[in-house]
Design a protein around this motif. Structure first.
Motif, PDB file in Angstrom:
ATOM      1  N   TYR A   1     -13.881  28.628   7.946  1.00 26.24           N
ATOM      2  CA  TYR A   1     -14.422  29.862   8.523  1.00 26.24           C
ATOM      3  C   TYR A   1     -13.643  31.069   8.034  1.00 26.24           C
ATOM      4  N   GLU A   2     -14.352  32.194   7.930  1.00 28.30           N
ATOM      5  CA  GLU A   2     -13.766  33.439   7.429  1.00 28.30           C
ATOM      6  C   GLU A   2     -14.074  34.578   8.391  1.00 28.30           C
ATOM      7  N   VAL A   3     -13.224  35.592   8.365  1.00 24.77           N
ATOM      8  CA  VAL A   3     -13.524  36.821   9.096  1.00 24.77           C
ATOM      9  C   VAL A   3     -14.719  37.499   8.428  1.00 24.77           C
ATOM     10  N   ASN A   4     -15.677  37.903   9.251  1.00 22.90           N
ATOM     11  CA  ASN A   4     -16.928  38.492   8.767  1.00 22.90           C
ATOM     12  C   ASN A   4     -16.665  39.896   8.227  1.00 22.90           C
ATOM     13  N   ILE A   5     -16.898  40.086   6.932  1.00 22.38           N
ATOM     14  CA  ILE A   5     -16.632  41.362   6.272  1.00 22.38           C
ATOM     15  C   ILE A   5     -17.456  42.501   6.869  1.00 22.38           C
ATOM     16  N   ASN A   6     -18.573  42.164   7.512  1.00 22.99           N
ATOM     17  CA  ASN A   6     -19.443  43.203   8.079  1.00 22.99           C
ATOM     18  C   ASN A   6     -18.791  43.954   9.243  1.00 22.99           C
ATOM     19  N   TYR A   7     -17.717  43.402   9.798  1.00 19.76           N
ATOM     20  CA  TYR A   7     -17.035  44.054  10.916  1.00 19.76           C
ATOM     21  C   TYR A   7     -15.804  44.838  10.445  1.00 19.76           C
ATOM     22  N   LYS A   8     -15.532  44.826   9.166  1.00 23.11           N
ATOM     23  CA  LYS A   8     -14.311  45.433   8.637  1.00 23.11           C
ATOM     24  C   LYS A   8     -14.191  46.914   9.011  1.00 23.11           C
ATOM     25  N   GLN A   9     -15.220  47.694   8.729  1.00 25.92           N
ATOM     26  CA  GLN A   9     -15.144  49.136   8.980  1.00 25.92           C
ATOM     27  C   GLN A   9     -14.925  49.438  10.461  1.00 25.92           C
ATOM     28  N   ARG A  10     -15.642  48.743  11.316  1.00 24.42           N
ATOM     29  CA  ARG A  10     -15.537  49.010  12.758  1.00 24.42           C
ATOM     30  C   ARG A  10     -14.141  48.654  13.272  1.00 24.42           C
ATOM     31  N   LEU A  11     -13.595  47.572  12.782  1.00 29.62           N
ATOM     32  CA  LEU A  11     -12.266  47.157  13.226  1.00 29.62           C
ATOM     33  C   LEU A  11     -11.181  48.085  12.683  1.00 29.62           C
ATOM     34  N   GLU A  12     -11.368  48.572  11.466  1.00 34.34           N
ATOM     35  CA  GLU A  12     -10.375  49.490  10.909  1.00 34.34           C
ATOM     36  C   GLU A  12     -10.368  50.824  11.649  1.00 34.34           C
ATOM     37  N   GLN A  13     -11.513  51.196  12.177  1.00 34.07           N
ATOM     38  CA  GLN A  13     -11.596  52.444  12.939  1.00 34.07           C
ATOM     39  C   GLN A  13     -10.772  52.402  14.225  1.00 34.07           C
ATOM     40  N   VAL A  14     -10.506  51.187  14.727  1.00 35.01           N
ATOM     41  CA  VAL A  14      -9.735  51.067  15.983  1.00 35.01           C
ATOM     42  C   VAL A  14      -8.301  50.601  15.735  1.00 35.01           C
TER      43      VAL A  14
END
Length: 542
Positions: free
Chosen positions: A470-483
């Motif tokens: 399993y991998e961290v979903n790249i689609n959440y990268k921007q949202r997580l970096e914002q926080v």
């Protein structure tokens, strides 16, 4: 001319054949010889990849993507020589090879039998992928007398006949139990173990006698007489306070000297054991100590995290401190507040693992570390739990989860079905076999500039070993970096998150790979060195 040393074990299991093999390799290496270490495992699994860590211990992964026995970790840590797929084979893999050949018709209609077909396949493995090494040290798993190991013992017996005693040596690791009521060591189990070896046609050339008590010259003489071994080749293998003192102790008892004598090799050069003496002194005389909590699901079995424990010890050596490990079952934190157990801890590490059990407890440990500014190190599954915790607590995604646990409305972590290795695409299916279908082995990771990761490694491209589905979903990268969660390490194509960190935290790093697999006592991994240093700084605050 390559010489072969076969290491067997008798009386009981867990006598330390792997450590003995690794220490012998280190001693021969220090004398200037080129060596390689191998392991023959008698179980029927093709590899340990699908075996429970509670039964088998950790799975050690090589650069070329093989899931192997944990003893290969000892080999690497003692010699610094990267293990390969060709350095570990099981009965399952041998039988699979033989059956495939039979199905192709390679045996031309012959009746396929253990002798010669299975033993020939074992001998092929032992002699394959040899590149001019002076010595191949080959450990035979299990205990002499086990039915599973008989084909391997027969194969090495044949090799002894085929190559001659000038190229083959048999070393037998055995036990001398101390009977307190009688006040003496008992040699009879060793005699019976050697008799068992003789029954399959193998006369040991050397005995490594494990004991908790000093072995007298009279006892060595008795063992030599009854086991048909030279007295000088009866080597005491006493307990030591650290495994990294084993090469020093074995040299003191004459192990490497007697091995060279067997092969007719003379050497006036004493091995340089300075590095081992330095390491042992650091362990015995630390200048401080730190408390690290390892929050996992296999904490009841120490071998499940063998490389991890050693890598943390290496981080302690680099910082000249003792690392006290507090093994904590993650499920505890699902029932009680983590603060009761983690108060006063200087660093928290969540290691790799599989399955949902204990996951919420690991997330609770992550939250404690993040909110309390306690150094946090997440490895593989531990990185994924850190990302899920950040998604829930910081990005306001309360349903964030992993598809490993079932369908999810917010699949922050998902099944990996396709990835790049170099210029080639590798794929797996959700319905496919479990064994050997993970992202395995060494992969490159691009390091972000001005990140904690770059500060630790001192370079912008690194290579580390992986073992996960399993991998961290790249689609959440921007949202997580914002926080506040920074993705400081990515696959070279920018598709797979490899490392996350929280810049505002004293030390908060999660990695998708397994850095513990590349750490060595004389070359501690930079991540563990940095983590223990951060824990040391934390210890001065509490």
């Amino acid at each position: 001319m390559t010489r072969f040393i076969f290491v067997t074990g008798g009386v009981v299991s867990s006598l330390g054949k792997g450590l003995a093999s690794a220490a012998l390799g280190a001693l021969l290496q220090s004398r200037g010889y080129a060596i390689r270490l191998r392991k023959l495992d008698p179980y029927l699994n093709v590899d340990p990849g699908t075996m429970s860590p509670l039964q088998h211990g950790e799975v050690f992964v090589t650069d070329d993507g093989a899931e192997t026995d944990l003893d290969l970790g000892h080999y690497e840590r003692f010699t610094g020589i990267p293990a390969r797929r060709s350095d570990n084979v099981t009965t399952g893999r041998i039988y699979s090879t033989v059956i495939e050949r039979e199905r192709r018709g390679d045996y031309l209609g012959a009746t396929v039998q253990v002798i010669p077909h299975v033993t020939d396949a074992i001998k092929e493995f032992v002699r394959a992928d040899v590149n001019g090494e002076d010595f191949i040290i080959c450990e035979i798993g299990g205990t002499v007398g086990d039915i599973e190991s008989l084909p391997f013992l027969e194969a090495i017996r044949q090799l002894g006949n085929e190559m001659g005693r000038e190229r083959v040596m048999f070393v037998h690791v055995t036990l001398l139990p101390y009977v307190s009521a009688a006040g003496e060591l008992k040699t009879k189990p060793t005699q019976h173990s050697v008799k068992e070896l003789l029954s399959v046609g193998i006369q040991p050339d050397m005995l490594l006698c494990r004991s908790e008590m000093t072995i007298s010259e009279d006892e060595r003489r008795k063992i030599a007489l009854f086991c048909n071994v030279r007295q000088e080749a009866v080597i005491p293998a006493l307990n030591v306070d650290t495994i990294y003192a084993v090469p020093i102790e074995y040299h003191r008892q004459g192990l490497d000297t007697q091995v060279l004598r067997h092969f007719g090799l003379t050497s006036d050069v004493e091995p340089d054991l300075t590095r081992w003496e330095t390491i042992a002194n650091h362990i015995r005389q630390p200048e401080g100590e730190v408390k690290i909590a390892v929050v996992g699901k296999y904490t009841s079995v120490f071998d499940a995290y063998k490389s991890l424990a050693e890598a943390l010890a290496h981080g302690g050596i680099a910082n000249n401190v003792k690392v006290n490990l507090h093994w904590m079952d993650a499920e505890i934190f699902e029932r009680e507040d983590a603060v009761h157990f983690l108060e006063g801890i200087h660093g928290i590490l969540v290691p790799g693992g599989f399955g949902e059990r204990g996951s919420e407890g690991k997330i609770a440990a992550v939250r404690f570390a993040r909110e309390r500014n306690v150094p946090y190190f997440g490895i593989c599954f531990g990185m994924q739990m850190a990302v899920i915790e950040a998604a829930r607590s910081l990005a306001h995604l309360p349903k964030a989860s992993s598809t490993e646990f079932g369908p999810s409305d917010e699949p922050v972590v998902g099944l990996l079905t396709e990835w790049m290795r170099g210029n080639e695409v590798e794929r797996r299916s959700a319905e496919g076999n479990l064994g050997g279908t993970m992202r395995l082995g060494a992969y490159d990771c691009a390091v972000a500039a001005d990140s904690k990761l770059e500060e630790i490694y001192g370079q912008r491209m690194i290579s580390e070993r992986h073992r996960h589905r399993y991998e961290v979903n790249i689609n959440y990268k921007q949202r997580l970096e914002q926080v506040g969660l920074r993705f400081s390490g990515m696959s070279p194509d920018g598709e797979l998150p490899e490392v996350v960190e929280i810049p505002s935290h004293p030390w908060f790093v999660g990695v998708q790979f397994h850095p513990e697999l590349k750490s060595k006592p004389f070359e501690p991994h930079p991540l563990f060195t940095s983590f223990v240093k951060a824990a040391l700084e934390q210890s001065r605050l509490v």
